[in-house]
Design a protein around this motif. Structure first.
Motif, short mmCIF file in Angstrom:
data_model
loop_
_atom_site.label_atom_id
_atom_site.label_comp_id
_atom_site.label_asym_id
_atom_site.label_seq_id
_atom_site.Cartn_x
_atom_site.Cartn_y
_atom_site.Cartn_z
N PRO A 111 3.38 0.97 24.48
CA PRO A 111 2.53 1.78 25.37
C PRO A 111 1.84 2.94 24.65
O PRO A 111 0.74 3.35 25.04
CB PRO A 111 3.52 2.31 26.42
N ILE A 112 2.46 3.47 23.60
CA ILE A 112 1.84 4.56 22.85
C ILE A 112 0.59 4.06 22.15
O ILE A 112 -0.48 4.70 22.19
CB ILE A 112 2.84 5.15 21.84
N PHE A 113 0.68 2.90 21.51
CA PHE A 113 -0.49 2.34 20.84
C PHE A 113 -1.56 1.91 21.85
O PHE A 113 -2.76 1.95 21.54
CB PHE A 113 -0.07 1.15 19.96
N LEU A 134 2.79 11.21 19.68
CA LEU A 134 2.71 10.23 18.59
C LEU A 134 3.59 10.64 17.41
O LEU A 134 4.33 9.83 16.85
CB LEU A 134 1.26 10.07 18.13
N LEU A 135 3.51 11.90 17.04
CA LEU A 135 4.31 12.39 15.92
C LEU A 135 5.80 12.29 16.23
O LEU A 135 6.60 11.88 15.38
CB LEU A 135 3.94 13.85 15.61
N ALA A 286 15.87 9.43 21.38
CA ALA A 286 15.38 10.54 22.22
C ALA A 286 13.96 10.93 21.83
O ALA A 286 13.11 11.19 22.70
CB ALA A 286 16.32 11.74 22.09
N LEU A 287 13.67 10.95 20.53
CA LEU A 287 12.32 11.30 20.07
C LEU A 287 11.30 10.25 20.48
O LEU A 287 10.18 10.57 20.91
CB LEU A 287 12.32 11.49 18.56
N VAL A 288 11.67 8.97 20.34
CA VAL A 288 10.74 7.90 20.72
C VAL A 288 10.44 7.96 22.22
O VAL A 288 9.28 7.89 22.64
CB VAL A 288 11.31 6.52 20.34
N ALA A 293 6.92 9.55 26.68
CA ALA A 293 6.65 10.32 27.90
C ALA A 293 5.43 11.22 27.74
O ALA A 293 4.57 11.28 28.61
CB ALA A 293 7.89 11.16 28.26
N LEU A 294 5.32 11.92 26.61
CA LEU A 294 4.18 12.80 26.37
C LEU A 294 2.87 12.03 26.29
O LEU A 294 1.84 12.44 26.84
CB LEU A 294 4.38 13.60 25.08
#
Length: 302
Positions: A111-113, A134-135, A286-288, A293-294
């Motif tokens: 979903p990020i891509f 993304l970061l 958690a970071l992914v 979410a962001l």
């Protein structure tokens, strides 16, 4: 704006929430089940089995619909080769070289891509929050790939090549989704999905045939069951359940499935293969998920 358009949409029913939980379970098990099938079947063979099962079922839904125009064939063929020949094949080879828990988390970046490619296609600016997402996601992937602790078996081992293949798969599948939107508007979702899947499967068959001829393997109930699950449950039933959810549930709520899938996948990987989930792995997850979410939640304001 008409009066009908201004009315608030009804809240999702209990049945809708149950459908979303079911879909998260169905899709969340995809990577662990693929890993299970790969124990006895080689990658291209398992992928071909998956789509040999899925394609006939998809065309059941095409019967009675308008015929696909010839001018659409080249694009749908290219779409199928991208989604299956690159996206799904890279994912299957990536699962070979990663632990199921790691593969599940890396595939959660799709979903990020999608957000990135949609922004590029529509010339939309990527906001500061999206860039931060993304970061965070890529930092999480790095931790996930290196922070699982000791591998307890061959199926729990992760290599850099495997992570790269999983990322390639995520990029290809995300571009497939973005590109398919335009074609679905012209020819209908069912026709686009069915025909692109057929073209991708046809392109895959010669390579799978070569693999079956040269690579020894054993046909087992587990391997066949994995292929059938991926074809029927993940590819066909999952798709149409997702389309049904989108018609009855606001997109902002339906997007919650994206956060549940990796949770299901990681839990299944730990139960099925004994994947060791170290503290760095947990932090990476958690970071992914935070990055997801962001990136996705901010789409409405982009």
């Amino acid at each position: 704006m008409s009066q009908t358009a201004s009315l608030p949409r009804p809240n999702p029913s209990v049945g809708s929430y149950a459908a979303m939980l079911l879909l998260a379970l169905m899709w969340g098990l995809s990577i662990p089940v693929t890993k299970l099938g790969l124990i006895t079947l080689p990658p291209l063979t398992l992928t071909a089995l998956r789509y040999a099962v899925a394609v006939p079922l998809m065309f059941v839904f095409v019967v009675g619909r308008p015929r696909l125009p010839w001018r659409a064939v080249p694009r749908l063929a290219a779409l199928g080769i991208l989604g299956i020949g690159i996206g799904q094949v890279a994912q299957t080879f990536g699962v070979v070289a990663t632990a199921a828990s790691v593969g599940t988390i890396v595939s959660a970046t799709i979903p990020i891509f999608v957000v990135v490619f949609a922004a590029l296609r529509l010339r939309q600016r990527v906001s500061g929050l999206q860039a931060l997402g993304l970061l965070a996601a890529f930092a999480g992937i790095a931790l996930v790939a290196s922070g699982r602790g000791e591998a307890t078996s061959v199926t729990s081992q992760t290599t850099l090549a495997g992570v790269i293949l999983m990322l390639l798969s995520s990029v290809a599948v995300a571009f497939y989704y973005v590109w398919s939107v335009e074609l679905c508007e012209r020819h209908g979702t069912v026709a686009v999905v069915a025909w692109s899947t057929l073209f991708g499967f046809v392109a895959l068959v010669p390579w799978a045939g070569w693999e079956m001829w040269h690579v020894p393997f054993t046909v087992t109930a587990v391997g066949l069951g994995a292929g059938i699950y991926l074809g029927v449950v993940v590819t066909v039933a999952g798709l149409f359940l997702w389309l049904t959810i989108l018609r009855t549930v606001p997109a902002r709520i339906a997007a919650g499935i994206q956060y549940l899938q990796p949770v299901v996948g990681v839990a299944a990987a730990a139960a099925m293969f004994g994947d060791a989930l170290g503290p760095l792995f947990i932090l990476g997850v958690a970071l992914v998920l935070g990055g997801l979410a962001l990136t996705v939640a901010n789409r409405r304001g982009a």
